[in-house]
Scaffold this motif. Structure first.
Motif, PDB file in Angstrom:
ATOM      1  N   CYS A 263      -4.305  34.589 -16.149  1.00  0.00           N
ATOM      2  CA  CYS A 263      -5.678  34.871 -15.492  1.00  0.00           C
ATOM      3  C   CYS A 263      -5.901  36.210 -15.114  1.00  0.00           C
ATOM      4  O   CYS A 263      -5.044  37.066 -14.872  1.00  0.00           O
ATOM      5  N   ARG A 264      -6.983  36.611 -15.478  1.00  0.00           N
ATOM      6  CA  ARG A 264      -7.758  37.971 -15.426  1.00  0.00           C
ATOM      7  C   ARG A 264      -8.783  38.052 -14.381  1.00  0.00           C
ATOM      8  O   ARG A 264      -9.633  37.372 -14.396  1.00  0.00           O
TER       9      ARG A 264
ATOM     10  N   GLY B 103     -18.444  31.877 -14.285  1.00  0.00           N
ATOM     11  CA  GLY B 103     -17.735  31.358 -15.175  1.00  0.00           C
ATOM     12  C   GLY B 103     -16.161  31.421 -14.672  1.00  0.00           C
ATOM     13  O   GLY B 103     -15.174  31.368 -15.357  1.00  0.00           O
ATOM     14  N   ALA B 104     -15.913  31.736 -13.267  1.00  0.00           N
ATOM     15  CA  ALA B 104     -14.713  31.829 -12.806  1.00  0.00           C
ATOM     16  C   ALA B 104     -13.888  30.557 -12.911  1.00  0.00           C
ATOM     17  O   ALA B 104     -14.685  29.534 -12.346  1.00  0.00           O
TER      18      ALA B 104
ATOM     19  N   TYR C  48      -8.618  42.729 -15.726  1.00  0.00           N
ATOM     20  CA  TYR C  48      -7.080  42.927 -15.892  1.00  0.00           C
ATOM     21  C   TYR C  48      -6.492  41.806 -15.559  1.00  0.00           C
ATOM     22  O   TYR C  48      -6.934  40.863 -14.607  1.00  0.00           O
ATOM     23  N   LEU C  49      -5.023  41.680 -16.127  1.00  0.00           N
ATOM     24  CA  LEU C  49      -4.337  40.593 -15.771  1.00  0.00           C
ATOM     25  C   LEU C  49      -3.761  40.618 -14.212  1.00  0.00           C
ATOM     26  O   LEU C  49      -3.325  41.778 -13.793  1.00  0.00           O
ATOM     27  N   CYS C  50      -3.855  39.885 -13.603  1.00  0.00           N
ATOM     28  CA  CYS C  50      -3.598  39.690 -12.239  1.00  0.00           C
ATOM     29  C   CYS C  50      -2.049  39.770 -11.797  1.00  0.00           C
ATOM     30  O   CYS C  50      -1.754  40.437 -11.086  1.00  0.00           O
TER      31      CYS C  50
ATOM     32  N   LEU D 268     -11.548  35.003 -10.947  1.00  0.00           N
ATOM     33  CA  LEU D 268     -10.514  34.902 -12.170  1.00  0.00           C
ATOM     34  C   LEU D 268     -10.828  34.139 -13.360  1.00  0.00           C
ATOM     35  O   LEU D 268     -11.484  32.871 -12.891  1.00  0.00           O
ATOM     36  N   ARG D 269     -10.630  34.364 -14.637  1.00  0.00           N
ATOM     37  CA  ARG D 269     -10.727  33.674 -15.713  1.00  0.00           C
ATOM     38  C   ARG D 269      -9.244  33.386 -16.266  1.00  0.00           C
ATOM     39  O   ARG D 269      -8.648  34.349 -16.608  1.00  0.00           O
ATOM     40  N   CYS D 270      -8.778  32.087 -16.452  1.00  0.00           N
ATOM     41  CA  CYS D 270      -7.656  31.890 -17.031  1.00  0.00           C
ATOM     42  C   CYS D 270      -7.544  31.183 -18.331  1.00  0.00           C
ATOM     43  O   CYS D 270      -6.343  30.997 -18.971  1.00  0.00           O
ATOM     44  N   ARG D 271      -8.572  30.963 -19.062  1.00  0.00           N
ATOM     45  CA  ARG D 271      -8.533  30.272 -20.299  1.00  0.00           C
ATOM     46  C   ARG D 271      -8.573  31.270 -21.301  1.00  0.00           C
ATOM     47  O   ARG D 271      -9.049  32.245 -21.159  1.00  0.00           O
TER      48      ARG D 271
END
Length: 163
Positions: A52-53, A83-84, A112-114, A160-163
């Motif tokens: 997730c970013r 789009g989160a 950024y990567l969480c 966050l976006r995880c895909r």
């Protein structure tokens, strides 16, 4: 001569005036993904899946007289429009003045990567420090239609976006 002065002066005036307005932090200027209505929630960054970013860091200003479900719906509506597919919920505080639902955006400049780069809730300190008492919105309150918040709230939220 007048044509020369106006050609030189007009761009300078436009440049000066464009700097007077300041930054509208309520206007989101980051990356927008395809809208979604499937959104997960995390309350600690260690709960966030590795891929997730973080693409938006915001302070949510939420109106008075809302249930935990209402608050979840307001946050999910905003996050989903950007789009989160996951929201990271931070702390919440009472606000003195009632407001319409509003989100103040602070970045990041680049997503950024969480899991690797989360640095905590370090944005919006000027607004945050002026708020009132702490309000607990955790797993028991989030999305709960029987929990009611009489005061307007300010909440730390990351999209966050995880895909």
């Amino acid at each position: 001569m007048i044509r020369f002065i106006s050609t030189l002066l007009l761009p300078t005036i436009v440049l000066l005036l464009s700097g007077c307005g300041g930054k509208d932090e309520t206007a989101y200027s980051g990356k927008i993904y395809t809208p979604t209505d499937k959104i997960a929630t995390a309350f600690q960054y260690t709960q966030v899946p590795r891929p997730c970013r973080v693409f938006a860091e915001t302070l949510a200003m939420l109106p008075a007289n809302q249930s935990g479900k209402d608050i979840q719906n307001l946050v999910f509506k905003e996050a989903g429009a950007k789009g989160a597919d996951l929201v990271l919920i931070g702390q919440s505080r009472k606000m003195e003045d009632d407001v319409e639902s509003q989100f103040i955006y602070y970045g990041p400049e680049q997503e950024y990567l969480c899991a690797e780069n989360w640095d905590g809730w370090k944005y919006g300190y000027d607004e945050w420090e002026d708020q009132g008492e702490w309000v607990n919105i955790g797993l028991s309150e989030w999305g709960n239609k029987t929990v009611f918040f009489e005061d307007p709230l300010m909440m730390q939220v990351a999209f966050l976006r995880c895909r």
